[in-house]
Design a protein around this motif. Structure first.
Motif, PDB file in Angstrom:
ATOM      1  N   ARG A  85     -20.886  31.297 -35.650  1.00 40.48           N
ATOM      2  CA  ARG A  85     -21.856  30.336 -36.162  1.00 40.48           C
ATOM      3  C   ARG A  85     -23.250  30.926 -35.977  1.00 40.48           C
ATOM      4  NH1 ARG A  85     -18.333  26.802 -33.170  1.00 40.48           N
ATOM      5  NH2 ARG A  85     -17.358  25.284 -34.536  1.00 40.48           N
ATOM      6  N   CYS A  87     -26.924  29.642 -37.029  1.00 41.72           N
ATOM      7  CA  CYS A  87     -27.635  28.502 -37.594  1.00 41.72           C
ATOM      8  C   CYS A  87     -29.132  28.602 -37.302  1.00 41.72           C
ATOM      9  CB  CYS A  87     -27.088  27.199 -37.041  1.00 41.72           C
ATOM     10  SG  CYS A  87     -25.331  26.959 -37.369  1.00 41.72           S
ATOM     11  N   LYS A 108     -19.867  30.085 -40.135  1.00 43.35           N
ATOM     12  CA  LYS A 108     -20.894  29.144 -40.548  1.00 43.35           C
ATOM     13  C   LYS A 108     -22.210  29.905 -40.525  1.00 43.35           C
ATOM     14  CE  LYS A 108     -20.793  24.675 -39.521  1.00 43.35           C
ATOM     15  NZ  LYS A 108     -20.923  23.399 -38.792  1.00 43.35           N
ATOM     16  N   ILE A 110     -25.893  29.041 -41.671  1.00 41.70           N
ATOM     17  CA  ILE A 110     -26.683  27.894 -42.123  1.00 41.70           C
ATOM     18  C   ILE A 110     -28.174  28.170 -41.988  1.00 41.70           C
ATOM     19  CG2 ILE A 110     -27.140  25.425 -41.765  1.00 41.70           C
ATOM     20  CD1 ILE A 110     -24.302  25.948 -42.715  1.00 41.70           C
ATOM     21  N   THR A 127     -12.053  29.643 -43.305  1.00 36.27           N
ATOM     22  CA  THR A 127     -13.078  28.665 -43.646  1.00 36.27           C
ATOM     23  C   THR A 127     -14.466  29.268 -43.478  1.00 36.27           C
ATOM     24  OG1 THR A 127     -11.646  26.866 -42.902  1.00 36.27           O
ATOM     25  CG2 THR A 127     -13.983  26.370 -43.100  1.00 36.27           C
ATOM     26  N   LYS A 129     -18.733  28.285 -44.409  1.00 35.76           N
ATOM     27  CA  LYS A 129     -19.777  27.422 -44.956  1.00 35.76           C
ATOM     28  C   LYS A 129     -21.071  28.213 -44.913  1.00 35.76           C
ATOM     29  CE  LYS A 129     -22.108  23.008 -44.652  1.00 35.76           C
ATOM     30  NZ  LYS A 129     -22.148  21.681 -44.037  1.00 35.76           N
ATOM     31  N   LEU A 131     -25.078  28.130 -46.270  1.00 41.56           N
ATOM     32  CA  LEU A 131     -26.165  27.344 -46.838  1.00 41.56           C
ATOM     33  C   LEU A 131     -27.409  28.227 -46.866  1.00 41.56           C
ATOM     34  CD1 LEU A 131     -27.542  24.685 -47.744  1.00 41.56           C
ATOM     35  CD2 LEU A 131     -27.827  24.130 -45.326  1.00 41.56           C
ATOM     36  N   ASN A 177     -10.997  28.260 -47.689  1.00 44.05           N
ATOM     37  CA  ASN A 177     -11.896  27.122 -47.862  1.00 44.05           C
ATOM     38  C   ASN A 177     -13.323  27.640 -47.800  1.00 44.05           C
ATOM     39  OD1 ASN A 177      -9.694  25.182 -47.662  1.00 44.05           O
ATOM     40  ND2 ASN A 177      -9.673  25.704 -45.495  1.00 44.05           N
ATOM     41  N   LEU A 178     -14.021  27.534 -48.921  1.00 40.86           N
ATOM     42  CA  LEU A 178     -15.359  28.105 -49.002  1.00 40.86           C
ATOM     43  C   LEU A 178     -16.337  27.078 -49.545  1.00 40.86           C
ATOM     44  CD1 LEU A 178     -17.290  30.529 -48.883  1.00 40.86           C
ATOM     45  CD2 LEU A 178     -16.428  31.217 -51.127  1.00 40.86           C
ATOM     46  N   GLU A 179     -17.421  26.868 -48.806  1.00 43.89           N
ATOM     47  CA  GLU A 179     -18.489  25.978 -49.248  1.00 43.89           C
ATOM     48  C   GLU A 179     -19.774  26.797 -49.314  1.00 43.89           C
ATOM     49  OE1 GLU A 179     -20.744  21.844 -47.930  1.00 43.89           O
ATOM     50  OE2 GLU A 179     -18.972  22.493 -46.850  1.00 43.89           O
TER      51      GLU A 179
END
Length: 197
Positions: A85, A87, A108, A110, A127, A129, A131, A177-179
């Motif tokens: 992660r 962030c 992640k 972000i 997975t 994510k 942003l 799973n990809l965002e």
């Protein structure tokens, strides 16, 4: 500040499995983390340099969480890391930071500031994510037409080493799973989509 660095080394010698560091504005030394049993590392509000993010001497490390850190490293690497992660961190390196974590299952990324890191292959990624906001991201098109990038444009291509055509987010290609969320001006997302076509 040197005492803090010594304290961190001492704590690692005490064989902790989980280490959380939240020291506002402190710059960690350019020495690698060495621990055979450290499984989770959480960094917050720190300035992290070079070799500190080389986790080759941490074979049990499974989770790394970085929040509000300044990252000045050419590479973040670990063969054992499963969860990453990052962030609201700022990448300060003039070269694009490479993230090399081939065993990663969860990512992640972000609201990173500066240049988007180059994600090397992550063949078991489940997975992710990501942003990317143009307010923070330096990988935005400055041209009049955000959909067009000339060959060799350093904002869109490469990692500042002249290798045109590399895809910064190619490491996400195998995710189950990809965002992905990005402002229209962020070019990294456009390149990933063109890579898949």
């Amino acid at each position: 500040m040197p005492i803090v660095n010594l304290w961190i080394r001492y704590v690692l010698l005490c064989q902790v499995r989980v280490l959380t560091l939240a020291i506002g504005g402190h710059q960690l030394t350019d020495l690698p983390v060495v621990s055979p049993i450290l499984t989770r590392l959480e960094l917050s509000r720190l300035s992290v340099n070079g070799k500190f993010l080389d986790f080759s001497s941490c074979p049990a490390l499974k989770e790394l969480k970085m929040t509000n850190c300044e990252i000045s490293a050419d590479k973040i690497s670990s063969k054992s890391l499963k969860r990453l992660r990052i962030c609201e961190c700022k990448f300060k390196s003039k070269m694009r930071t490479r993230i090399s974590v081939p065993s990663l299952l969860f990512l992640k990324l972000i609201a990173v500031k500066g240049r988007t890191p180059f994600l090397e292959d992550m063949p078991v990624l489940v997975t992710a994510k990501v942003l990317l906001l143009d307010f923070y991201c330096k990988d935005c098109c400055d041209g009049n037409d955000p959909g067009y990038c000339p060959v060799g444009c350093t904002q869109c291509y490469g990692i500042d080493d002249g290798s045109a055509g590399c895809v910064l987010l190619k490491g996400l290609a195998d995710a189950t799973n990809l965002e992905l969320i990005a402002d229209p001006e962020v070019v990294c997302l456009l390149l990933l989509l063109s890579f898949h076509q």
